[in-house]
Scaffold this motif. Sequence first.
Motif, PDB file in Angstrom:
ATOM      1  N   ARG B  78       0.826  -1.209   0.000  1.00  0.00           N
ATOM      2  CA  ARG B  78       0.000   0.000   0.000  1.00  0.00           C
ATOM      3  C   ARG B  78       0.857   1.253   0.000  1.00  0.00           C
ATOM      4  NH1 ARG B  78      -3.664  -2.958   2.896  1.00  0.00           N
ATOM      5  NH2 ARG B  78      -3.109  -2.248   4.979  1.00  0.00           N
ATOM      6  N   ARG B  81       2.133   1.879  -3.345  1.00  0.00           N
ATOM      7  CA  ARG B  81       1.107   2.389  -4.247  1.00  0.00           C
ATOM      8  C   ARG B  81       0.752   3.843  -3.974  1.00  0.00           C
ATOM      9  NH1 ARG B  81      -2.502  -3.164  -4.067  1.00  0.00           N
ATOM     10  NH2 ARG B  81      -1.486  -4.196  -5.821  1.00  0.00           N
ATOM     11  N   PHE B  88      -6.018   4.983 -15.759  1.00  0.00           N
ATOM     12  CA  PHE B  88      -6.404   3.740 -16.433  1.00  0.00           C
ATOM     13  C   PHE B  88      -6.963   3.999 -17.814  1.00  0.00           C
ATOM     14  CE2 PHE B  88      -6.238   2.657 -12.061  1.00  0.00           C
ATOM     15  CZ  PHE B  88      -5.892   1.329 -12.013  1.00  0.00           C
ATOM     16  N   ALA B 109      -6.873   8.311   0.709  1.00  0.00           N
ATOM     17  CA  ALA B 109      -6.031   7.119   0.731  1.00  0.00           C
ATOM     18  C   ALA B 109      -4.693   7.422   1.393  1.00  0.00           C
ATOM     19  CB  ALA B 109      -5.825   6.585  -0.677  1.00  0.00           C
TER      20      ALA B 109
ATOM     21  N   VAL E 128     -13.085  -0.544 -11.187  1.00  0.00           N
ATOM     22  CA  VAL E 128     -13.186   0.531 -10.199  1.00  0.00           C
ATOM     23  C   VAL E 128     -12.459   0.134  -8.920  1.00  0.00           C
ATOM     24  CG1 VAL E 128     -14.788   1.874  -8.803  1.00  0.00           C
ATOM     25  CG2 VAL E 128     -15.366   1.322 -11.157  1.00  0.00           C
ATOM     26  N   ALA E 131      -8.773   0.362  -9.499  1.00  0.00           N
ATOM     27  CA  ALA E 131      -8.290   1.741  -9.458  1.00  0.00           C
ATOM     28  C   ALA E 131      -8.148   2.203  -8.026  1.00  0.00           C
ATOM     29  CB  ALA E 131      -9.238   2.654 -10.232  1.00  0.00           C
ATOM     30  N   ALA E 132      -9.089   1.820  -7.171  1.00  0.00           N
ATOM     31  CA  ALA E 132      -9.016   2.216  -5.769  1.00  0.00           C
ATOM     32  C   ALA E 132      -7.816   1.570  -5.101  1.00  0.00           C
ATOM     33  CB  ALA E 132     -10.299   1.828  -5.049  1.00  0.00           C
ATOM     34  N   ILE E 133      -7.603   0.307  -5.409  1.00  0.00           N
ATOM     35  CA  ILE E 133      -6.458  -0.397  -4.828  1.00  0.00           C
ATOM     36  C   ILE E 133      -5.159   0.268  -5.269  1.00  0.00           C
ATOM     37  CG2 ILE E 133      -5.166  -2.564  -4.930  1.00  0.00           C
ATOM     38  CD1 ILE E 133      -7.829  -4.026  -4.964  1.00  0.00           C
ATOM     39  N   THR E 135      -4.538   3.265  -5.741  1.00  0.00           N
ATOM     40  CA  THR E 135      -4.187   4.502  -5.032  1.00  0.00           C
ATOM     41  C   THR E 135      -3.441   4.196  -3.746  1.00  0.00           C
ATOM     42  OG1 THR E 135      -6.209   4.556  -3.718  1.00  0.00           O
ATOM     43  CG2 THR E 135      -6.285   5.683  -5.836  1.00  0.00           C
ATOM     44  N   GLY E 136      -3.434   2.931  -3.337  1.00  0.00           N
ATOM     45  CA  GLY E 136      -2.788   2.597  -2.072  1.00  0.00           C
ATOM     46  C   GLY E 136      -3.724   2.786  -0.893  1.00  0.00           C
ATOM     47  N   ALA E 137      -5.009   2.972  -1.173  1.00  0.00           N
ATOM     48  CA  ALA E 137      -5.975   3.176  -0.098  1.00  0.00           C
ATOM     49  C   ALA E 137      -6.040   1.947   0.804  1.00  0.00           C
ATOM     50  CB  ALA E 137      -7.351   3.448  -0.693  1.00  0.00           C
ATOM     51  N   LEU E 141     -10.861   2.153   3.808  1.00  0.00           N
ATOM     52  CA  LEU E 141     -11.287   3.274   2.957  1.00  0.00           C
ATOM     53  C   LEU E 141     -11.970   2.759   1.691  1.00  0.00           C
ATOM     54  CD1 LEU E 141     -11.215   6.371   2.685  1.00  0.00           C
ATOM     55  CD2 LEU E 141      -9.160   6.101   1.301  1.00  0.00           C
ATOM     56  N   ILE E 142     -11.410   1.702   1.131  1.00  0.00           N
ATOM     57  CA  ILE E 142     -12.014   1.139  -0.079  1.00  0.00           C
ATOM     58  C   ILE E 142     -13.413   0.611   0.235  1.00  0.00           C
ATOM     59  CG2 ILE E 142     -11.822  -0.686  -1.814  1.00  0.00           C
ATOM     60  CD1 ILE E 142      -8.798  -0.422  -1.610  1.00  0.00           C
ATOM     61  N   ASN E 145     -15.604   3.924   0.911  1.00  0.00           N
ATOM     62  CA  ASN E 145     -15.784   4.904  -0.158  1.00  0.00           C
ATOM     63  C   ASN E 145     -15.945   4.322  -1.565  1.00  0.00           C
ATOM     64  OD1 ASN E 145     -15.445   6.658   1.909  1.00  0.00           O
ATOM     65  ND2 ASN E 145     -14.001   7.972   0.856  1.00  0.00           N
ATOM     66  N   VAL E 146     -15.676   3.054  -1.699  1.00  0.00           N
ATOM     67  CA  VAL E 146     -15.855   2.481  -3.028  1.00  0.00           C
ATOM     68  C   VAL E 146     -16.908   1.369  -3.011  1.00  0.00           C
ATOM     69  CG1 VAL E 146     -14.744   1.383  -4.996  1.00  0.00           C
ATOM     70  CG2 VAL E 146     -13.494   3.053  -3.638  1.00  0.00           C
ATOM     71  N   VAL E 149     -20.267   2.468  -1.679  1.00  0.00           N
ATOM     72  CA  VAL E 149     -20.882   3.473  -2.550  1.00  0.00           C
ATOM     73  C   VAL E 149     -21.357   2.841  -3.856  1.00  0.00           C
ATOM     74  CG1 VAL E 149     -20.370   5.524  -3.918  1.00  0.00           C
ATOM     75  CG2 VAL E 149     -19.595   5.389  -1.550  1.00  0.00           C
ATOM     76  N   GLU E 150     -20.527   1.995  -4.440  1.00  0.00           N
ATOM     77  CA  GLU E 150     -20.910   1.398  -5.715  1.00  0.00           C
ATOM     78  C   GLU E 150     -22.003   0.350  -5.547  1.00  0.00           C
ATOM     79  OE1 GLU E 150     -19.863   3.677  -7.690  1.00  0.00           O
ATOM     80  OE2 GLU E 150     -18.934   2.392  -9.188  1.00  0.00           O
ATOM     81  N   LEU E 223     -29.465   6.679  -5.192  1.00  0.00           N
ATOM     82  CA  LEU E 223     -28.051   6.322  -5.041  1.00  0.00           C
ATOM     83  C   LEU E 223     -27.424   5.839  -6.343  1.00  0.00           C
ATOM     84  CD1 LEU E 223     -28.263   4.454  -1.627  1.00  0.00           C
ATOM     85  CD2 LEU E 223     -27.238   6.677  -2.052  1.00  0.00           C
TER      86      LEU E 223
END
Lengths: 336, 336, 258, 225, 225
Positions: B78, B81, B88, B109, E128, E131-133, E135-137, E141-142, E145-146, E149-150, E223
């Motif tokens: 992490r 990253r 992408f 993040a 998606v 992409a979140a992964i 970011t290093g989140a 958080l994933i 926020n992901v 939400v999705e 939503l």
Amino acid sequence: MIRFENLSVKFSHTDAEYTAVDRVNLTINKGEFFGIVGASGAGKSTLVRTVNLLQKPTSGNVYINGENIVNYSGQKLRNLRLNIGMIFQHFNLISNATVYDNIAFALKASSTPVKEIQKRVPELLELVGLADKAELFPPSLSGGQKQRVAIARALANNPQILLCDEATSALDPDNTKEVIQTLRNIKNHYPITILFITHQMEVAKSLFDRIAVMEKGRLVEVAPSYTLFATPQSEAAKALISSDYKKAVPKKVLEQEKDLYMITYKEEGAFDPVISDVSRKFLNTDLSIIEGNIEYVQDKPIGRLLISLRTRDEKEKESVISYLHRKTFISRLDAE
Amino acid sequence: MIRFENLSVKFSHTDAEYTAVDRVNLTINKGEFFGIVGASGAGKSTLVRTVNLLQKPTSGNVYINGENIVNYSGQKLRNLRLNIGMIFQHFNLISNATVYDNIAFALKASSTPVKEIQKRVPELLELVGLADKAELFPPSLSGGQKQRVAIARALANNPQILLCDEATSALDPDNTKEVIQTLRNIKNHYPITILFITHQMEVAKSLFDRIAVMEKGRLVEVAPSYTLFATPQSEAAKALISSDYKKAVPKKVLEQEKDLYMITYKEEGAFDPVISDVSRKFLNTDLSIIEGNIEYVQDKPIGRLLISLRTRDEKEKESVISYLHRKTFISRLDAE
Amino acid sequence: NDEGSKSAKADTVPEHIKVGVVPGPYKDLLKNHLTKVVESRGHKLDFVEFSDWVQPDSALDAGEIDANLFQHSIYLKAIVENQGLKLDEVINVPTLGLFAFSEKVKSLDELRDGALVALPNDAVNLSRALRFARDAGIITLKADKDDLKASIADIDKNPKHLNFVPMEAAQLPRSLDSTDLALVPGNYAYEAKLPFDKALAKEKVSEPIKLVVTVQSDRVNTVGAFLKDAVASREFTSSVNADPTYRDFAKPEWWPAN
Amino acid sequence: MSSQLLESTINILQNEFLKSIYETALMIGISFSLSLIFGLALGFVLYLTSGKTFFEKTISLNKTVSAFINIIRSIPFIILVVFSLPLTFILVGTKIGPIAASVPLSIAAIVFFARLVESALKEVDAGVIEAAIATGASHSLIIRNVLLVEAAPAIVRGITITFINLIGCSAMAGMVGGGGIGNLAIQYGYYRYETGVMIFTIVVLVVIVQLAQLTGDRIAKLLTH
Amino acid sequence: MSSQLLESTINILQNEFLKSIYETALMIGISFSLSLIFGLALGFVLYLTSGKTFFEKTISLNKTVSAFINIIRSIPFIILVVFSLPLTFILVGTKIGPIAASVPLSIAAIVFFARLVESALKEVDAGVIEAAIATGASHSLIIRNVLLVEAAPAIVRGITITFINLIGCSAMAGMVGGGGIGNLAIQYGYYRYETGVMIFTIVVLVVIVQLAQLTGDRIAKLLTH
Ligand SMILES: Nc1ncnc2c1ncn2[C@@H]1O[C@H](COP(=O)(O)OP(=O)(O)OP(=O)(O)O)[C@@H](O)[C@H]1O
Ligand SMILES: Nc1ncnc2c1ncn2[C@@H]1O[C@H](COP(=O)(O)OP(=O)(O)OP(=O)(O)O)[C@@H](O)[C@H]1O
Ligand SMILES: [Mg+2]
Ligand SMILES: [Mg+2]
């Protein structure tokens, strides 16, 4: 063939209203390769989506072969769509169906007999160079491969109208050329009408008969490709077309050369050996080409050269410039 | 900074195995703008995805700042990253979160304080020209707007490494230029290392220090951009780079002109008024530029002109050609 | 068609007699002691199990079964009245009454003010339990309008402010640690192996609340007579008397002494 | 467990188990198949009539079907059994037994599965549907080749959930003499404290449910690309 | 309905209705809230441990949790009530009444909702998440926020389904003296032929379910973007 009449599309958000397409009037002829260019968010996709009524216009009309289609529905609308192929900006492939089935889908839509589907799909795959990927599923494809599947799907039914929303954006130049060649070949076989959105000016140059430039929902310029590339009128067109030489040519060079002129060849004089002539007529002035581009749009040359006049006789320079004036468009570049 | 060592990635399907990346060895230096080009499906995306281990390599190693990362996991991965931004090919935005929240996500993040997020997101939106779209959701954005959100997200944490997978494919030339300018500015501020996949040769020319060409999973050529564009070695590179003049120049013209030569300026001689010189030295031969392109790659000019020698004295022609030989690379174009 | 099949059956005693039961001691009573008797007379008993108290009657009325045994007289009368079913009882059998159990008190007098008293929640047992409570002297009921329909709302005087909680009868033995007193129908107490001798009170099982073998009204003389005869037979009663399981069951008035 | 208890357990199981398995298979077989067919259809009706993508002016149909489903779902299962008795009699000619029990079970499972199908369809990517519509494909082709295919993994997960729910509901079939393994557990385990029988039947139920889940998961995975 | 019957209906409702509403509110309130919290958590556990995207080497944990859920889902509700009695007693100090009934209701609802959450999460676009992964989140958080939400629209639809299921199940709360409107319908409507009471309570249930559905649909739509 396709005529937009005072066409507007508005989106409403909470309370605000956003006009994505703003009173567009435009006629596209049968068999034309018609390009739409414009900045990101200009409304290109939205406009094109009204042709097969994926986007219902807020006001105005769309005529196809003389018939206003904005109120089409049911079977009538489906029949219309059978004759319109569309390549989406985001491909929109069926992710749980194989490449083969994705293409076969369009053929099934037009009730093609199974036998023929079995013949046609491999042909289409061959056409887009994916013969070996028939059994893969879209998530295993590279970006460009997905796009090629989308192209094959759109072409499957030999549509009369083809809507392409950045149909080659994910393709490398080589593949892009092949796709363009394919479209050209198709056009040679029957009078397909193509509406093509692109950001790739290379594509625009080599493909389109006419081009429309959009800006903030409005149509700001419509012209034959050659005219547009040779003499763009609107700011939007200029921004898209002229590669920004001031940035491209290194500062050092711009500072070194004192007398820089931009010449644009007129169509008639394009094949004259202008530089040879000048060099011989005016022996004290050397013409050096600093940057430029000469290419063919619709089989006619468009030339734009940034030249440096290195003169050993200031008076002669005037004459050189006026000579060039007769043969080309010329303007001095301010060093700034 | 980034070093791929004998890196391979294989995908298996039912029983077949597909090698997407094939024994790649490559070192990318700190602060370098590094381009990757290649045909659709060549393995570019797959290669780049190994840098932040979204794709685990089948064999081989990836070193970042000297450390082999292929076995990183958990917090260590992490942290790695957090320092790598990625844009992408398919944007991959959170569709149920606003543009604002999509960008804020990357900042969260990295545990950025709320206050700072509130300051930084508007800055980033400004940077990509979407200040007025903060509250929209991705499905309401145009293709290019989505891509710009993805760019803003990737830049949010001032990453040390930026991976761009066709980061400007959905953008018009104007926007593309802005993004490139933005990346350049960032590079001027701190030594960001950028790995950029693109099909847009314009982008490649104006952005990259070095370029790698991939073909069928292999690295077939790695060279400084100038060298690659001036003297591409591999077939793959030639296919990507040389715009196919035989197709671009109309048949009529090619048939009309009998003596066509392609000249490529040598770096040293680029600013010499070659055509002026020739015209004066050899009065019986006119040089007319048929097609060509002179531009700057890495602040050095690259020129390629297709010229027609119209001579009234066959013997003189020989001398013209040998004169040109001294100043440029010249080769006769077979009418064929 | 429905009528036809009924009348066809009305004439004879079928070889396989379908008896609707609810699993428990009464099914066992028939299965372990009556089957032999019936078989010795050339017929067979087929059991159709139900898990509620409504379906067995409606199935019987529809002629889908030939007899049932799960209800007492009063209930049957009410059903016949309410639903217009054409059913008749032919004979009653040994029946367990309600028992009052408690893990908290030793006698009903010890019940605290506001004590929690659990009762069965099905209508039949609920009203019975309320009458049982009245007879045990812990409450009084409003002037009896309908024996079968007494509900919590019909409680008149409740000097100890007892808190009555109706619930699934089978649940009563399992919830003794949560209640001050539970009025448990005998069959459920029997299955839970609660010691009958530790009961604080025992219902007097009057004749109308003993379970009855029921048949369609127009078959009282065929199937009904056959079953009545089998149940009343010496073979059956002595077989039951020999089984210690039925010691605590209240025997019908017609039941032979030994 | 003492040998006496064990004997009683074995005794009961010998008498009842095969019959129960058969009854359960019958009830689940009927109601599961019906719920797949009609639940799928009803789920599609809900989905297709809900927006403007497929049919216009069908919002009222949508609301009617939705309300109808909600009414059925509002009714406690035990009352649903009673309400459906007349229908049961018309359809299968009897009000008792496993086949009769299948009627209310089917009704409950159909509306339940319909909601899961609707939910699965709503997750299908709008762009993919749009692309299919743009080809001019008929609704039926889009349903078969796009919606069903894209929603397949979610629908399969819904099928698993429905199946497992049915196993649970079928335990109440005893009400109308339906029998079945669930009822065996209730009648012997719950009412008669035959712990051995209860444990055995529950183990059987767990095995069935676990197999259903594994199969469902595997199929869903196979269908996801 | 004759005036006498009407009187009886009104009489019963006056005595029982408010109490039933209160009991139902209590049971549903408790078990619905608990199922939201723990069902969501369990659904996430199932999802997060199922592949290699989030945690590696957790397949055995996943299988354990999944089996555990399947075991609970295999058990007929009525037996689940019995099985959970000891736990109920430990948790709420009594085995009877609406609060005690909430324990098995919660258990059933939690595992049911967990499966729906798992299913909803599996529909989230892999790109998606990737992409979140990238970011290093952190996982948390994933998740917040992901994934949440999705998957929100599908989860909300799952909540609606769970709520409606709970209303249905709560009718069985009468078993342990939990009361409630469903039980009112069963006891008076079914066992005592008080058709007036039955119809009235079912209408109330239908209204509740319909409201829940409308609210759920609206939220899910809000939503979805
Ligand atoms: N998960 C996968 N399973 C099987 N094959 C895959 C998978 N992912 C990629 N591939 C294959 O690997 C090859 C390389 O894919 P990749 O996405 O790296 O190409 P690319 O160079 O990025 O192409 P493009 O420019 O079209 O995006 C392709 O042929 C693709 O089909
Ligand atoms: N559903 C929608 N709701 C609100 N705004 C929308 C919606 N769809 C499009 N827009 C807005 O309309 C404008 C035009 O969008 P459109 O997709 O037509 O642009 P475009 O010219 O195709 O751009 P690009 O080249 O980036 O794809 C954009 O500003 C976009 O935000
Ligand atoms: Mg667009
Ligand atoms: Mg790629």
